[in-house]
Design an enzyme around this catalytic site. Structure first.
Site, PDB file in Angstrom:
ATOM      1  N   ASP A  80     -29.344   9.457  27.201  1.00 59.25           N
ATOM      2  CA  ASP A  80     -30.528   8.605  27.596  1.00 59.25           C
ATOM      3  C   ASP A  80     -30.595   8.042  26.087  1.00 59.25           C
ATOM      4  O   ASP A  80     -30.533   8.794  24.961  1.00 59.25           O
ATOM      5  CB  ASP A  80     -31.703   9.147  27.979  1.00 59.25           C
ATOM      6  CG  ASP A  80     -32.590   8.010  28.495  1.00 59.25           C
ATOM      7  OD1 ASP A  80     -32.470   7.383  29.450  1.00 59.25           O
ATOM      8  OD2 ASP A  80     -33.665   7.943  27.746  1.00 59.25           O
ATOM      9  N   ARG A  94     -26.055   1.055  33.764  1.00 62.03           N
ATOM     10  CA  ARG A  94     -26.373   2.070  34.799  1.00 62.03           C
ATOM     11  C   ARG A  94     -25.594   2.478  35.948  1.00 62.03           C
ATOM     12  O   ARG A  94     -25.683   2.795  36.887  1.00 62.03           O
ATOM     13  CB  ARG A  94     -27.914   1.802  35.318  1.00 62.03           C
ATOM     14  CG  ARG A  94     -29.020   1.985  34.472  1.00 62.03           C
ATOM     15  CD  ARG A  94     -29.364   3.507  34.335  1.00 62.03           C
ATOM     16  NE  ARG A  94     -30.243   3.718  33.132  1.00 62.03           N
ATOM     17  CZ  ARG A  94     -31.642   3.800  33.193  1.00 62.03           C
ATOM     18  NH1 ARG A  94     -32.185   3.614  34.145  1.00 62.03           N
ATOM     19  NH2 ARG A  94     -32.110   3.683  31.942  1.00 62.03           N
ATOM     20  N   ARG A 120     -28.548   6.591  39.976  1.00 67.80           N
ATOM     21  CA  ARG A 120     -29.016   7.167  41.554  1.00 67.80           C
ATOM     22  C   ARG A 120     -28.615   6.509  42.729  1.00 67.80           C
ATOM     23  O   ARG A 120     -28.855   6.785  43.935  1.00 67.80           O
ATOM     24  CB  ARG A 120     -30.566   7.395  41.479  1.00 67.80           C
ATOM     25  CG  ARG A 120     -31.101   8.457  40.604  1.00 67.80           C
ATOM     26  CD  ARG A 120     -32.574   8.380  40.364  1.00 67.80           C
ATOM     27  NE  ARG A 120     -33.112   7.389  39.702  1.00 67.80           N
ATOM     28  CZ  ARG A 120     -34.393   6.937  39.378  1.00 67.80           C
ATOM     29  NH1 ARG A 120     -35.344   7.472  39.871  1.00 67.80           N
ATOM     30  NH2 ARG A 120     -34.589   5.822  38.742  1.00 67.80           N
ATOM     31  N   TYR A 141     -41.372   3.133  22.912  1.00 68.28           N
ATOM     32  CA  TYR A 141     -41.685   4.388  23.842  1.00 68.28           C
ATOM     33  C   TYR A 141     -42.491   5.564  22.911  1.00 68.28           C
ATOM     34  O   TYR A 141     -43.368   6.185  23.505  1.00 68.28           O
ATOM     35  CB  TYR A 141     -40.298   4.982  24.037  1.00 68.28           C
ATOM     36  CG  TYR A 141     -39.779   4.515  25.357  1.00 68.28           C
ATOM     37  CD1 TYR A 141     -40.310   4.552  26.585  1.00 68.28           C
ATOM     38  CD2 TYR A 141     -38.711   3.526  25.229  1.00 68.28           C
ATOM     39  CE1 TYR A 141     -39.851   4.031  27.729  1.00 68.28           C
ATOM     40  CE2 TYR A 141     -38.001   2.916  26.334  1.00 68.28           C
ATOM     41  CZ  TYR A 141     -38.408   2.938  27.447  1.00 68.28           C
ATOM     42  OH  TYR A 141     -38.116   2.341  28.635  1.00 68.28           O
ATOM     43  N   ARG A 191     -27.518  15.967  40.534  1.00 63.93           N
ATOM     44  CA  ARG A 191     -28.750  15.882  39.662  1.00 63.93           C
ATOM     45  C   ARG A 191     -29.939  16.681  40.242  1.00 63.93           C
ATOM     46  O   ARG A 191     -30.635  17.169  39.580  1.00 63.93           O
ATOM     47  CB  ARG A 191     -29.306  14.632  39.333  1.00 63.93           C
ATOM     48  CG  ARG A 191     -28.571  13.694  38.252  1.00 63.93           C
ATOM     49  CD  ARG A 191     -28.950  13.771  37.001  1.00 63.93           C
ATOM     50  NE  ARG A 191     -30.421  13.467  36.743  1.00 63.93           N
ATOM     51  CZ  ARG A 191     -31.492  14.208  36.574  1.00 63.93           C
ATOM     52  NH1 ARG A 191     -31.488  15.528  36.520  1.00 63.93           N
ATOM     53  NH2 ARG A 191     -32.695  13.711  36.732  1.00 63.93           N
TER      54      ARG A 191
HETATM   55  O1  1CP Z   1     -24.439   4.619  33.398  1.00 61.51           O
HETATM   56  C1  1CP Z   1     -25.419   4.532  32.651  1.00 61.51           C
HETATM   57  O2  1CP Z   1     -25.791   3.575  32.212  1.00 61.51           O
HETATM   58  C2  1CP Z   1     -26.134   5.978  32.544  1.00 61.51           C
HETATM   59  C3  1CP Z   1     -26.454   6.371  31.140  1.00 61.51           C
HETATM   60  C4  1CP Z   1     -27.867   5.891  30.557  1.00 61.51           C
HETATM   61  C5  1CP Z   1     -28.225   4.755  29.633  1.00 61.51           C
HETATM   62  C6  1CP Z   1     -27.319   3.959  28.846  1.00 61.51           C
HETATM   63  C7  1CP Z   1     -28.944   6.286  31.013  1.00 61.51           C
HETATM   64  C8  1CP Z   1     -29.331   7.268  32.042  1.00 61.51           C
HETATM   65  N1  1CP Z   1     -30.093   5.648  30.323  1.00 61.51           N
HETATM   66  C9  1CP Z   1     -29.795   4.730  29.477  1.00 61.51           C
HETATM   67  C10 1CP Z   1     -30.251   4.025  28.704  1.00 61.51           C
HETATM   68  C11 1CP Z   1     -31.908   3.739  28.624  1.00 61.51           C
HETATM   69  N2  1CP Z   1     -32.720   4.706  28.908  1.00 61.51           N
HETATM   70  C12 1CP Z   1     -32.362   2.591  28.268  1.00 61.51           C
HETATM   71  C13 1CP Z   1     -31.566   1.399  27.808  1.00 61.51           C
HETATM   72  C14 1CP Z   1     -31.147   0.455  29.111  1.00 61.51           C
HETATM   73  C15 1CP Z   1     -32.292  -0.117  29.984  1.00 61.51           C
HETATM   74  O3  1CP Z   1     -32.882  -1.243  29.393  1.00 61.51           O
HETATM   75  O4  1CP Z   1     -32.279   0.382  31.048  1.00 61.51           O
HETATM   76  C16 1CP Z   1     -33.713   2.764  28.568  1.00 61.51           C
HETATM   77  C17 1CP Z   1     -35.112   1.925  28.559  1.00 61.51           C
HETATM   78  C18 1CP Z   1     -34.016   3.851  28.956  1.00 61.51           C
HETATM   79  C19 1CP Z   1     -35.193   4.753  29.252  1.00 61.51           C
HETATM   80  C20 1CP Z   1     -35.204   5.302  30.523  1.00 61.51           C
HETATM   81  N3  1CP Z   1     -34.553   6.458  30.841  1.00 61.51           N
HETATM   82  C21 1CP Z   1     -36.021   4.881  31.724  1.00 61.51           C
HETATM   83  C22 1CP Z   1     -36.913   3.874  31.502  1.00 61.51           C
HETATM   84  C23 1CP Z   1     -38.271   3.873  31.603  1.00 61.51           C
HETATM   85  C24 1CP Z   1     -39.320   2.781  31.682  1.00 61.51           C
HETATM   86  O5  1CP Z   1     -39.954   2.404  32.674  1.00 61.51           O
HETATM   87  O6  1CP Z   1     -39.345   2.227  30.530  1.00 61.51           O
HETATM   88  C25 1CP Z   1     -35.749   5.654  32.955  1.00 61.51           C
HETATM   89  C26 1CP Z   1     -36.284   5.719  33.930  1.00 61.51           C
HETATM   90  C27 1CP Z   1     -34.725   6.743  32.163  1.00 61.51           C
HETATM   91  C28 1CP Z   1     -34.277   7.868  33.103  1.00 61.51           C
HETATM   92  C29 1CP Z   1     -32.716   7.724  33.320  1.00 61.51           C
HETATM   93  N4  1CP Z   1     -31.919   7.507  32.211  1.00 61.51           N
HETATM   94  C30 1CP Z   1     -30.619   7.500  32.884  1.00 61.51           C
HETATM   95  C31 1CP Z   1     -30.756   7.477  34.378  1.00 61.51           C
HETATM   96  C32 1CP Z   1     -29.608   7.652  35.070  1.00 61.51           C
HETATM   97  C33 1CP Z   1     -32.069   7.714  34.392  1.00 61.51           C
HETATM   98  C34 1CP Z   1     -32.821   7.815  35.843  1.00 61.51           C
HETATM   99  C35 1CP Z   1     -33.501   9.272  36.049  1.00 61.51           C
HETATM  100  C36 1CP Z   1     -32.430  10.225  36.734  1.00 61.51           C
HETATM  101  O7  1CP Z   1     -31.437  10.074  36.871  1.00 61.51           O
HETATM  102  O8  1CP Z   1     -33.178  11.579  37.043  1.00 61.51           O
END
Ligand code: 1CP
Length: 368
Positions: A87, A38, A42, A165, A51
């Site tokens: 994602d 990540r 944010r 999910y 964003r």
């Molecule tokens: O730098 C980076 O890592 C950005 C790329 C990235 C990656 C590798 C994002 C952007 N998401 C992911 C993988 C991801 N997405 C995982 C595996 C890693 C981990 O365990 O965190 C998972 C579980 C998700 C699912 C997901 N997407 C969640 C978790 C939800 C939950 O409660 O289970 C969330 C909050 C997101 C949204 C998301 N994805 C990425 C960002 C920057 C965000 C935040 C939302 C936004 O920017 O508006």
């Protein structure tokens, strides 16, 4: 020219910092490479500004937006790798499911899978190039725009994490709806996991063809499974993915390191080190030295500072990093957090983490 029938992109700018790739292969380096899960997120003001007002998955579908968000953290910090902005939930979308990112709630599936009959709603034969071609375009564009500064990592969610999910319909503490399937519908569970595995293999190969220089597979929900369920519903699929991807890569003459990150699966560290991945990613609940002992030099390791250590003052972060480096050693090691950076973290402390890894590891390597 070809990878699994896919057109291999080439003519990319020459790579100037291959420290991350060398560490992944267990080779010597001048410093320990570092990146953060990540790292595009944010906690960066420029990320929030970019964003603002845009839909999350529309952002994921724009190669230009993904490229910009991937590059943002590299402009600030000396990371040794970049991870493509995307994602893990783009795969359920490619299978025909509706997924929305709801502000303050996270990813939401309006119509999650409830019973095995619902598997019929999923697209049987996904055309990965058509459904996920936008990710491949983002990778190719970013690989050019990164100008060889550092390698670009592609990624995918692992089958069990995606399955959870798709059944839960979003984030969950207990994952009880998804685990109910494991106890009640083992055959349908294996069917779904197999379907996901097939798509993931093609998706990862497509990412390499598009320009990804390493691949990470995220089994973020491993911890909710005990060892018995992990061995039945996660590990075989993780292994299958690595073996199939590696076989195809070998045939195409490509050497692309693969990383497996199974969060909270410390019980599986030995098995993961023998599952065809080059690197095992670790969360912070495992002690570096014992992870080394248990994996016996068979793989490189990645991780595992508690993300919350980034709340500590900078000097403290430096001390924590030094201990972590001493625990892992400097060879076959990629420094990272044990999970992602949180939105309320101070970018300056992320910078301090990166600096500390470089500074301490350079000194340690000189002394060897
Ligand atoms: O730098 C980076 O890592 C950005 C790329 C990235 C990656 C590798 C994002 C952007 N998401 C992911 C993988 C991801 N997405 C995982 C595996 C890693 C981990 O365990 O965190 C998972 C579980 C998700 C699912 C997901 N997407 C969640 C978790 C939800 C939950 O409660 O289970 C969330 C909050 C997101 C949204 C998301 N994805 C990425 C960002 C920057 C965000 C935040 C939302 C936004 O920017 O508006």
């Amino acid at each position: 020219c070809c990878l699994n029938g896919l057109n291999l992109h080439s003519d990319f700018p020459q790579l100037r910092n291959d420290t991350f790739l060398r560490a992944a292969r267990g080779e010597e380096t001048e410093h320990v490479p570092v990146w953060c899960m990540r790292q595009a997120g944010r906690y960066l003001t420029e990320f929030r500004e970019f964003r603002a007002g845009k839909d999350f998955f529309e952002t994921c579908q724009s190669p230009e937006a993904c490229c910009e968000l991937t590059l943002q953290p590299l402009r600030r910090f000396g990371f040794d790798a970049a991870i493509i902005f995307s994602d893990i939930l783009v795969i359920p979308q490619a299978l025909g499911m509706d997924v929305q990112m709801v502000a303050g709630k996270g990813p939401t599936f309006p119509e999650p899978l409830k019973e095995p009959e619902d598997l019929q709603r999923l697209t049987a034969k996904v055309d990965v190039g058509k459904e996920l071609g936008y990710v491949f375009k983002a990778i190719t564009l970013t690989r050019h725009k990164i100008e060889g500064k550092v390698p670009l990592i592609g990624f995918s969610g692992a089958p069990w994490t995606l399955m959870s999910y798709m059944i839960e319909g979003g984030g969950s503490n207990t994952h009880s709806k998804a685990k109910r399937w494991l106890y009640r519908h083992p055959e349908a569970s294996h069917m779904l996991l197999t379907m996901l595995t097939d798509v993931i293999v093609e998706y990862l190969l497509g990412q390499v063809a598009a320009g990804a220089q390493a691949l990470q597979v995220f089994e973020s929900h491993a911890g909710i499974l005990g060892p018995v369920h992990f061995n039945e519903y996660s590990l075989p699929y993780l292994r299958d993915i690595a073996r199939r991807v590696k076989d195809e890569l070998k045939e195409a003459g490509q050497d692309v390191p693969m990383i497996v990150f199974a969060k909270d699966a410390h019980y599986a560290v030995e098995d993961l080190s023998q599952s065809h991945y080059d690197v095992v990613g670790l969360d912070w609940t495992i002690d570096p030295q014992s992870a080394r002992e248990r994996t016996g030099g068979k793989v490189s390791l990645q991780g595992n500072m508690d993300p919350c250590a980034l709340y500590a003052p900078k000097e403290r972060i430096s001390d924590i990093v030094k201990k972590m480096l001493e625990g892992f050693g400097t060879r076959g090691y990629i420094a990272n957090l044990g999970h992602g950076v949180y939105p309320d973290m101070d970018p300056e402390n992320v910078g301090a983490f990166v600096e500390a890894v470089h500074q301490h590891s350079k000194q340690m390597i000189k002394k060897i």
